[in-house]
Write a protein that holds these residues in place. Sequence first.
Motif, PDB file in Angstrom:
ATOM      1  N   HIS A  57       0.830  -1.212   0.000  1.00 44.83           N
ATOM      2  CA  HIS A  57       0.000   0.000   0.000  1.00 44.83           C
ATOM      3  C   HIS A  57       0.861   1.256   0.000  1.00 44.83           C
ATOM      4  CE1 HIS A  57      -3.578  -2.341   0.730  1.00 44.83           C
ATOM      5  NE2 HIS A  57      -2.978  -2.948   1.722  1.00 44.83           N
ATOM      6  N   SER A 117      -2.622   5.768   0.992  1.00 45.67           N
ATOM      7  CA  SER A 117      -3.791   4.884   1.088  1.00 45.67           C
ATOM      8  C   SER A 117      -4.020   4.446   2.535  1.00 45.67           C
ATOM      9  CB  SER A 117      -3.647   3.680   0.157  1.00 45.67           C
ATOM     10  OG  SER A 117      -2.710   2.754   0.673  1.00 45.67           O
ATOM     11  N   GLN A 118      -2.953   4.221   3.293  1.00 42.75           N
ATOM     12  CA  GLN A 118      -3.116   3.842   4.705  1.00 42.75           C
ATOM     13  C   GLN A 118      -3.675   5.003   5.519  1.00 42.75           C
ATOM     14  OE1 GLN A 118      -3.138   0.773   4.226  1.00 42.75           O
ATOM     15  NE2 GLN A 118      -1.583  -0.101   5.550  1.00 42.75           N
ATOM     16  N   LEU A 137      -7.320   5.192   4.797  1.00 39.53           N
ATOM     17  CA  LEU A 137      -8.018   4.144   5.545  1.00 39.53           C
ATOM     18  C   LEU A 137      -8.288   4.626   6.973  1.00 39.53           C
ATOM     19  CD1 LEU A 137      -9.055   1.240   5.943  1.00 39.53           C
ATOM     20  CD2 LEU A 137      -6.684   0.523   6.360  1.00 39.53           C
ATOM     21  N   ALA A 173     -11.090   7.139   6.898  1.00 43.31           N
ATOM     22  CA  ALA A 173     -12.382   6.492   6.624  1.00 43.31           C
ATOM     23  C   ALA A 173     -12.888   5.780   7.879  1.00 43.31           C
ATOM     24  CB  ALA A 173     -12.245   5.501   5.464  1.00 43.31           C
ATOM     25  N   SER A 208      -7.910   4.903  -2.487  1.00 43.69           N
ATOM     26  CA  SER A 208      -9.052   4.506  -1.648  1.00 43.69           C
ATOM     27  C   SER A 208      -9.582   3.113  -2.002  1.00 43.69           C
ATOM     28  CB  SER A 208     -10.183   5.536  -1.766  1.00 43.69           C
ATOM     29  OG  SER A 208     -10.673   5.574  -3.080  1.00 43.69           O
ATOM     30  N   ILE A 228     -10.932   0.120   0.586  1.00 40.70           N
ATOM     31  CA  ILE A 228     -11.332   0.614   1.911  1.00 40.70           C
ATOM     32  C   ILE A 228     -12.765   0.200   2.238  1.00 40.70           C
ATOM     33  CG2 ILE A 228     -11.802   2.718   3.255  1.00 40.70           C
ATOM     34  CD1 ILE A 228      -9.340   3.976   2.025  1.00 40.70           C
ATOM     35  N   HIS A 279     -13.401  -2.883   4.413  1.00 37.83           N
ATOM     36  CA  HIS A 279     -13.272  -2.729   5.871  1.00 37.83           C
ATOM     37  C   HIS A 279     -14.588  -2.247   6.477  1.00 37.83           C
ATOM     38  CE1 HIS A 279      -8.852  -3.171   6.099  1.00 37.83           C
ATOM     39  NE2 HIS A 279      -8.887  -2.673   4.882  1.00 37.83           N
TER      40      HIS A 279
END
Length: 333
Positions: A205, A209-210, A213, A216, A248, A251, A254
């Motif tokens: 990743h 992007s982390q 996450l 989000a 994204s 995500i 999750h």
Amino acid sequence: MNDAVQRASDALLKAQKIAIFAHISPDGDTLGCVLALTHALKKLGKEVIPCAADGVPHGLKWLPGAEWIQQTSERRDFDLAVVCDAGALNRVGTSLLPIVESAPLLIDIDHHVVLGDTFGDIQVLDSKAAATAELIYTQIRSLEASTGQALMDAEIAECLLTGIITDTGSFMFANVRPETLLLASQLQQEGAVPAKICEQVYTNHTYASQKLLACALNSLQLSPNGKVAWAFLTGKDFEEFNAVDSDSDGIVNHVRDIQGVSIGLLFREIPGKKIRVNLRGREGVAVNEIAAVFGGGGHRLAAGCSLDPPLNEAIERIIAVAVQHLEEKALPL
Ligand SMILES: [Mn+2]
């Protein structure tokens, strides 16, 4: 379908200049298919232009042949266009649509089969396939049978197994059939390495992007009945971490993967554009029906749509439809 596969092989072998198209916001299946077919057709001496309007996302740049992908082309002299995994013709993207439409012959190869949205002079469609990669495998085997030339190799196998692994969530989704697992085994024997594909796709990743996450999950909320969960990403979140849309990806899973939750939704605010919504469901729901209310589509357990801003109103509108969908599904037949 066998008849369509044969007709597609005949058309591919007759053509000399072939353009192959992925869908917008490309995933491992659409790009794996485009590249696998490109490798095979190049071996047959064809001139092939693989195209994806949105280019290749970070997590898939390692795919063999990814550097061949063009986001646009000035050319219009193709004998044949092939669209892979698109669901509907307009999902090749507005920039590429005129090129597809200018081709004298069009083949659609897909496992999204939406009534009324089918297109193409030759349609290789099978909604039971877990990934369009399954259909491309059959197509390449058909090309081998027609020409007597061996085409399958480790690079093609890697592209196709990537499509199968990503479209089945690493064989965790309900779309996995015995045929899917047999084909995965076959592709490994041809030289594809599942551990390598999973490492590239799932443990690589971007920092952005982390961080997205984290944003989000920080926004995560649950409907009063506990069955619909949602999260959102604002334009500011993307800006802060210099994130791009593909950061994204994934995500939404999750958001859905919570005890008791049947539907997970991720809202993405894209400045100056509509709000993008990713929907994920568990067995027993059909999130594509919810997406269709807002002009979107997809599969029963994975779909997408776009809503007008503002964000809070978009959330309210779609949550109401999702909750109602669950009430209808709960009714005895
Ligand atoms: Mn697919």
